[in-house]
Design an enzyme around this catalytic site. Sequence first.
Site, short mmCIF file in Angstrom:
data_model
loop_
_atom_site.label_atom_id
_atom_site.label_comp_id
_atom_site.label_asym_id
_atom_site.label_seq_id
_atom_site.Cartn_x
_atom_site.Cartn_y
_atom_site.Cartn_z
N GLU A 275 -36.43 6.02 10.10
CA GLU A 275 -35.64 4.89 9.61
C GLU A 275 -35.47 3.82 10.69
OE1 GLU A 275 -31.92 6.78 8.65
OE2 GLU A 275 -32.73 7.81 6.90
N ARG A 278 -34.04 -2.00 14.13
CA ARG A 278 -34.09 -2.99 15.20
C ARG A 278 -35.48 -3.11 15.83
NH1 ARG A 278 -29.19 -3.98 18.21
NH2 ARG A 278 -28.55 -1.95 17.42
N ARG A 314 -23.00 -10.32 17.13
CA ARG A 314 -23.17 -9.24 18.11
C ARG A 314 -22.49 -9.50 19.46
NH1 ARG A 314 -27.20 -7.42 19.94
NH2 ARG A 314 -26.77 -5.24 19.59
N TYR A 318 -19.80 -6.67 20.16
CA TYR A 318 -20.20 -5.60 21.09
C TYR A 318 -20.37 -6.11 22.51
CZ TYR A 318 -22.10 -4.24 16.48
OH TYR A 318 -22.28 -4.00 15.15
N CYS A 343 -12.69 -21.31 16.26
CA CYS A 343 -11.43 -21.41 16.98
C CYS A 343 -10.91 -20.07 17.43
CB CYS A 343 -10.42 -22.14 16.11
SG CYS A 343 -10.96 -23.83 15.91
N GLU A 344 -11.68 -19.38 18.21
CA GLU A 344 -11.15 -18.27 18.98
C GLU A 344 -12.06 -18.01 20.17
OE1 GLU A 344 -11.80 -14.06 17.46
OE2 GLU A 344 -11.47 -15.13 15.58
N TYR A 372 -29.81 -7.36 12.75
CA TYR A 372 -28.35 -7.43 12.84
C TYR A 372 -27.89 -8.84 13.20
CZ TYR A 372 -29.33 -2.46 12.82
OH TYR A 372 -29.81 -1.23 12.47
N1 LLP Z 1 -30.58 5.00 9.87
C1 LLP Z 1 -29.23 5.03 9.78
C2 LLP Z 1 -28.61 6.10 8.99
C3 LLP Z 1 -28.47 4.06 10.43
O1 LLP Z 1 -27.14 4.12 10.35
C4 LLP Z 1 -29.09 3.05 11.17
C5 LLP Z 1 -28.32 2.02 11.87
C6 LLP Z 1 -30.51 3.04 11.23
C7 LLP Z 1 -31.20 4.04 10.58
C8 LLP Z 1 -31.28 2.00 11.98
O2 LLP Z 1 -31.04 2.05 13.34
P1 LLP Z 1 -31.92 1.15 14.34
O3 LLP Z 1 -33.33 1.66 14.29
O4 LLP Z 1 -31.83 -0.24 13.88
O5 LLP Z 1 -31.28 1.35 15.65
N2 LLP Z 1 -24.82 -3.74 13.96
C9 LLP Z 1 -25.22 -2.98 15.12
C10 LLP Z 1 -26.20 -1.88 14.78
C11 LLP Z 1 -25.67 -0.90 13.79
C12 LLP Z 1 -26.65 0.17 13.43
C13 LLP Z 1 -26.14 0.99 12.30
N3 LLP Z 1 -27.03 1.99 11.85
C14 LLP Z 1 -25.81 -3.93 16.16
O6 LLP Z 1 -25.84 -5.14 15.91
O7 LLP Z 1 -26.20 -3.51 17.25
#
Ligand code: LLP
Length: 419
Positions: A275, A278, A314, A318, A343-344, A372
Amino acid sequence: MDHFALKDGVMHAEDVPLPRIADEVGTPVYVYSRATLERHARVFAEGLAAVPDKLIAFAVKANPNLAVLKVLQRQGYGADCVSVGEMRRALAAGIAPEKIVFSGVGKTASELVAALEAGIGQFNIESEEEGVELAEIAAEMGLTAQCALRINPDVDAGTHDKISTGKADNKFGVPIDQAGQIFGKLAAAPSVNLRGVAVHIGSQLAELAPLEAAFLKLGELVKSLRGAGHTITHVDLGGGVGVPYRKGEITPAPADYGAMVARVTKDWGVSLIFEPGRVIAGNAGVLLTRVVRVKRGLNNPFVIVDAAMNDLARPALYGAYHHFEAVQPSGESMTANIVGPICETGDTFAMGRECDALSGGDLAVFRTAGAYGATMASSYNSRGFVAEVLVDGDRFAVVADRIDAGSIMDAERVPDWLA
Ligand code: LLP
């Protein structure tokens, strides 16, 4: 490798100069590169060449834009969805239902019904309670749900706390030592076929070691479940591979990830699901913005851009780093605070950043905004939603319209009794 680079002193996405997009579509605007998306999808799949039986399901949450999903569908990718909204997008992009995995800790009954109706490939259930509810719903519908049980392996992914998902006190999955009992309980329900296990320990992982530790635990679990008489045919290894946000930052190469997976799983005899989010989309997009003006500051000047934390959350959420550079760099540099108009104080992209010299009216980009980015936008400060563009060679298309603050207001009303 991505396809955003200077040509004759002007940053291009593939063969399209970014000022052309700014002129025609306005700013801020997300710009994605088809060639980069395809390259990342191909390199990730090639890294897994030694894994014979697999499904690569793009994590739709990273970038749910329909055109982006279409590019990946054409690469043979499936979709990892966490809501019916995401599932509908995947289906609309032409992704076959069998290639859709439904993850998520809080699937509602109506979402389970919709996913069963659509005939998706696998539910990654996150609790015994969810499994029991899914079994009841599937039984009423006369269907069998293909399922995997998401395991919380209690492994520290070594990433930001807010995107870490595999520690014991995170809300995701079930403790590994409860898996046997849950399999035993759900095995009795004919309307669910609990055929495997799933894991996802977090996102933006800089190292492979935590992933390997989690996968090794899963391998042990597969053995013990089989020992207890369960048939295990599928294992979902989630996403999480990190990408470079800074120039020269080292993150796991897809080939090394693939080699580790092939080594760890070689005797499992299962079909594997991946899955990635990013690693496919992150560096395939930039947020193109225009400098509103530069304001004197106590220590450094404030470069005020027309993008804000509502467009790219982001950094505010974070403390994330996004590389910032001019579209037409003069060769001069400056040390600046890069901020949006909201405005923050949280609406700060960087403090004391060494960057290209910029003045009012100049264009600049935030890099690594393809994952993201737009998907996490809000309309805070009544700013509307940013447009999205997909570039393909020397052409581009608007793949998401800008939604202005007026259209959002149109969905609101004042009740008669207040008028
Ligand atoms: N599978 C599941 C069950 C997940 O929860 C996620 C990401 C992925 C796959 C994909 O993960 P990746 O390969 O993209 O790392 N908004 C945050 C990232 C949140 C990720 C949530 N889950 C950011 O901007 O860094």
